[in-house]
Design an enzyme around this catalytic site. Structure first.
Site, PDB file in Angstrom:
ATOM      1  N   PRO A   1       0.789  -1.231   0.000  1.00 20.15           N
ATOM      2  CA  PRO A   1       0.000   0.000   0.000  1.00 20.15           C
ATOM      3  C   PRO A   1       0.821   1.280   0.000  1.00 20.15           C
ATOM      4  CG  PRO A   1      -0.131  -1.125   2.123  1.00 20.15           C
ATOM      5  CD  PRO A   1       0.519  -2.078   1.173  1.00 20.15           C
ATOM      6  N   ASN A   2       0.308   2.215  -0.753  1.00 20.82           N
ATOM      7  CA  ASN A   2       0.841   3.590  -0.875  1.00 20.82           C
ATOM      8  C   ASN A   2       2.101   3.679  -1.729  1.00 20.82           C
ATOM      9  OD1 ASN A   2      -1.225   4.683   0.879  1.00 20.82           O
ATOM     10  ND2 ASN A   2      -0.126   3.691   2.551  1.00 20.82           N
TER      11      ASN A   2
ATOM     12  N   ARG B   1       5.076  10.891  -2.968  1.00 25.07           N
ATOM     13  CA  ARG B   1       4.875  10.629  -1.535  1.00 25.07           C
ATOM     14  C   ARG B   1       6.183  10.825  -0.765  1.00 25.07           C
ATOM     15  NH1 ARG B   1       4.705   4.596   0.996  1.00 25.07           N
ATOM     16  NH2 ARG B   1       4.192   5.170   3.138  1.00 25.07           N
TER      17      ARG B   1
ATOM     18  N   TYR C   1      11.318   8.662   0.487  1.00 26.04           N
ATOM     19  CA  TYR C   1      11.231   7.610  -0.535  1.00 26.04           C
ATOM     20  C   TYR C   1      11.847   7.999  -1.879  1.00 26.04           C
ATOM     21  CZ  TYR C   1       7.998   5.574   2.823  1.00 26.04           C
ATOM     22  OH  TYR C   1       7.444   5.056   3.970  1.00 26.04           O
TER      23      TYR C   1
ATOM     24  N   ASN D   1       8.023  -5.633  -1.241  1.00 28.06           N
ATOM     25  CA  ASN D   1       7.994  -4.522  -0.291  1.00 28.06           C
ATOM     26  C   ASN D   1       6.572  -4.477   0.253  1.00 28.06           C
ATOM     27  OD1 ASN D   1       7.918  -2.179   1.150  1.00 28.06           O
ATOM     28  ND2 ASN D   1       9.067  -0.969  -0.347  1.00 28.06           N
TER      29      ASN D   1
ATOM     30  N   ALA E   1       3.349  -0.816   4.626  1.00 25.09           N
ATOM     31  CA  ALA E   1       2.841  -0.807   6.009  1.00 25.09           C
ATOM     32  C   ALA E   1       2.368  -2.181   6.472  1.00 25.09           C
ATOM     33  CB  ALA E   1       1.715   0.216   6.146  1.00 25.09           C
TER      34      ALA E   1
ATOM     35  N   HIS F   1       4.321  -4.379   9.058  1.00 27.11           N
ATOM     36  CA  HIS F   1       4.380  -4.174  10.502  1.00 27.11           C
ATOM     37  C   HIS F   1       3.259  -4.863  11.279  1.00 27.11           C
ATOM     38  CE1 HIS F   1       7.387  -1.445   9.148  1.00 27.11           C
ATOM     39  NE2 HIS F   1       6.518  -0.639   8.559  1.00 27.11           N
TER      40      HIS F   1
ATOM     41  N   ASP G   1       1.651 -15.120   6.742  1.00 30.95           N
ATOM     42  CA  ASP G   1       1.354 -16.535   6.527  1.00 30.95           C
ATOM     43  C   ASP G   1       1.405 -16.892   5.042  1.00 30.95           C
ATOM     44  OD1 ASP G   1       1.109 -16.933   9.230  1.00 30.95           O
ATOM     45  OD2 ASP G   1      -1.077 -17.092   9.245  1.00 30.95           O
TER      46      ASP G   1
ATOM     47  N   GLU H   1      12.422  -9.679   1.405  1.00 32.18           N
ATOM     48  CA  GLU H   1      11.690  -8.504   1.895  1.00 32.18           C
ATOM     49  C   GLU H   1      12.570  -7.280   1.673  1.00 32.18           C
ATOM     50  OE1 GLU H   1      10.787  -8.752   6.099  1.00 32.18           O
ATOM     51  OE2 GLU H   1      10.501  -6.576   6.235  1.00 32.18           O
TER      52      GLU H   1
ATOM     53  N   HIS I   1      12.854  -2.825   1.592  1.00 36.97           N
ATOM     54  CA  HIS I   1      12.315  -1.520   1.952  1.00 36.97           C
ATOM     55  C   HIS I   1      13.194  -0.445   1.350  1.00 36.97           C
ATOM     56  CE1 HIS I   1       9.562  -3.378   4.756  1.00 36.97           C
ATOM     57  NE2 HIS I   1      10.565  -4.128   5.155  1.00 36.97           N
ATOM     58  N   ILE I   2      12.563   0.620   0.935  1.00 38.38           N
ATOM     59  CA  ILE I   2      13.296   1.750   0.361  1.00 38.38           C
ATOM     60  C   ILE I   2      14.017   2.514   1.471  1.00 38.38           C
ATOM     61  CG2 ILE I   2      13.012   3.942  -0.860  1.00 38.38           C
ATOM     62  CD1 ILE I   2      10.469   2.557  -2.170  1.00 38.38           C
ATOM     63  N   SER I   3      13.256   2.811   2.514  1.00 37.56           N
ATOM     64  CA  SER I   3      13.843   3.493   3.666  1.00 37.56           C
ATOM     65  C   SER I   3      14.392   2.449   4.641  1.00 37.56           C
ATOM     66  CB  SER I   3      12.775   4.348   4.362  1.00 37.56           C
ATOM     67  OG  SER I   3      11.798   3.509   4.969  1.00 37.56           O
TER      68      SER I   3
ATOM     69  N   ARG J   1      13.341   4.867  11.824  1.00 40.69           N
ATOM     70  CA  ARG J   1      12.129   5.693  11.790  1.00 40.69           C
ATOM     71  C   ARG J   1      11.276   5.442  13.043  1.00 40.69           C
ATOM     72  NH1 ARG J   1       9.498   4.957   6.101  1.00 40.69           N
ATOM     73  NH2 ARG J   1       8.356   6.797   6.815  1.00 40.69           N
TER      74      ARG J   1
ATOM     75  N   ARG K   1       7.540   1.048  13.098  1.00 41.12           N
ATOM     76  CA  ARG K   1       8.176   0.473  11.898  1.00 41.12           C
ATOM     77  C   ARG K   1       9.327  -0.476  12.234  1.00 41.12           C
ATOM     78  NH1 ARG K   1       5.941   3.715   7.738  1.00 41.12           N
ATOM     79  NH2 ARG K   1       5.504   5.811   8.495  1.00 41.12           N
TER      80      ARG K   1
HETATM   81  C1  DHK Z   1       7.364   1.583   2.847  1.00 39.74           C
HETATM   82  C2  DHK Z   1       6.245   1.936   3.523  1.00 39.74           C
HETATM   83  O1  DHK Z   1       5.148   2.309   2.879  1.00 39.74           O
HETATM   84  C3  DHK Z   1       6.225   1.980   4.992  1.00 39.74           C
HETATM   85  O2  DHK Z   1       4.958   1.680   5.517  1.00 39.74           O
HETATM   86  C4  DHK Z   1       7.281   1.108   5.623  1.00 39.74           C
HETATM   87  C5  DHK Z   1       8.548   1.013   3.513  1.00 39.74           C
HETATM   88  C6  DHK Z   1       8.630   1.332   4.975  1.00 39.74           C
HETATM   89  C7  DHK Z   1       9.811   1.348   2.732  1.00 39.74           C
HETATM   90  O3  DHK Z   1      10.748   1.931   3.263  1.00 39.74           O
HETATM   91  O4  DHK Z   1       9.880   0.987   1.548  1.00 39.74           O
HETATM   92  O5  DHK Z   1       7.342   1.389   7.002  1.00 39.74           O
END
Ligand code: DHK
Length: 145
Positions: free
Chosen positions: A10-11, A18, A23, A73, A76, A79, A86, A100, A102-104, A109, A113
């Site tokens: 998501p997002n 964003r 990011y 990735n 959210a 978490h 599963d 797995e 993650h960008i950040s 943070r 997270r």
């Molecule tokens: C991306 C998200 O949208 C966050 O909810 C995660 C992750 C971190 C990222 O760093 O790619 O906490």
């Protein structure tokens, strides 16, 4: 292996606009282009994004059914989604790689997270390197085959 599933939660469809300080300013099309250019000959990048937990879970079933390695990735969902965890476990217990990414760096943070419910069943975790997190994951899954 001829296809690598690159799944985004998501997002992440809003990458580019964003929180660019967190990011970056590149979007998912840029990520797809980067990974496609980095992939060895004969490897197809199937990059997808959804805000829907069920859709992401069904894509993991697809990975199992078609024996595809996964770079994910979970955003959210990382978490708190035990359902996603599963489904991701089905991938690794089938003997397929699931990285797995993650960008950040979530550990640098907010406290919420710092927990990943996915990491324990992932093959590995790469975080904090921007789009290079994905690129290094791709290098790993393609080098192993
Ligand atoms: C991306 C998200 O949208 C966050 O909810 C995660 C992750 C971190 C990222 O760093 O790619 O906490």
């Amino acid at each position: 292996m001829s296809t690598v599933l690159v799944l985004n939660g998501p997002n992440l469809g809003r990458l580019g606009s964003r929180e660019p300080d967190v990011y970056g300013s590149a979007n998912l099309d840029d990520l797809r282009a980067l990974l496609t250019a980095s992939a060895p000959d004969g490897v197809t990048i199937d990059l997808r994004q959804t805000d829907d937990e069920a859709e992401l879970i069904h894509w993991l079933y697809e990975a199992v059914d078609n024996s595809l390695p996964v770079i994910i990735n979970p955003a959210a969902f990382t978490h708190y989604s035990y359902a996603l965890r599963d489904a991701a476990a089905l991938v690794t217990t089938a003997g397929l790689e699931l990285i797995e990414v993650h960008i950040s760096n979530p550990h640098a943070r907010e406290t919420f997270r710092h927990t990943s419910v996915v990491s324990a069943i992932a093959t590995g975790v790469i975080a904090g390197l921007g789009f290079d997190s994905y690129r290094l994951a791709l290098d790993f899954v393609t080098r192993k085959h």
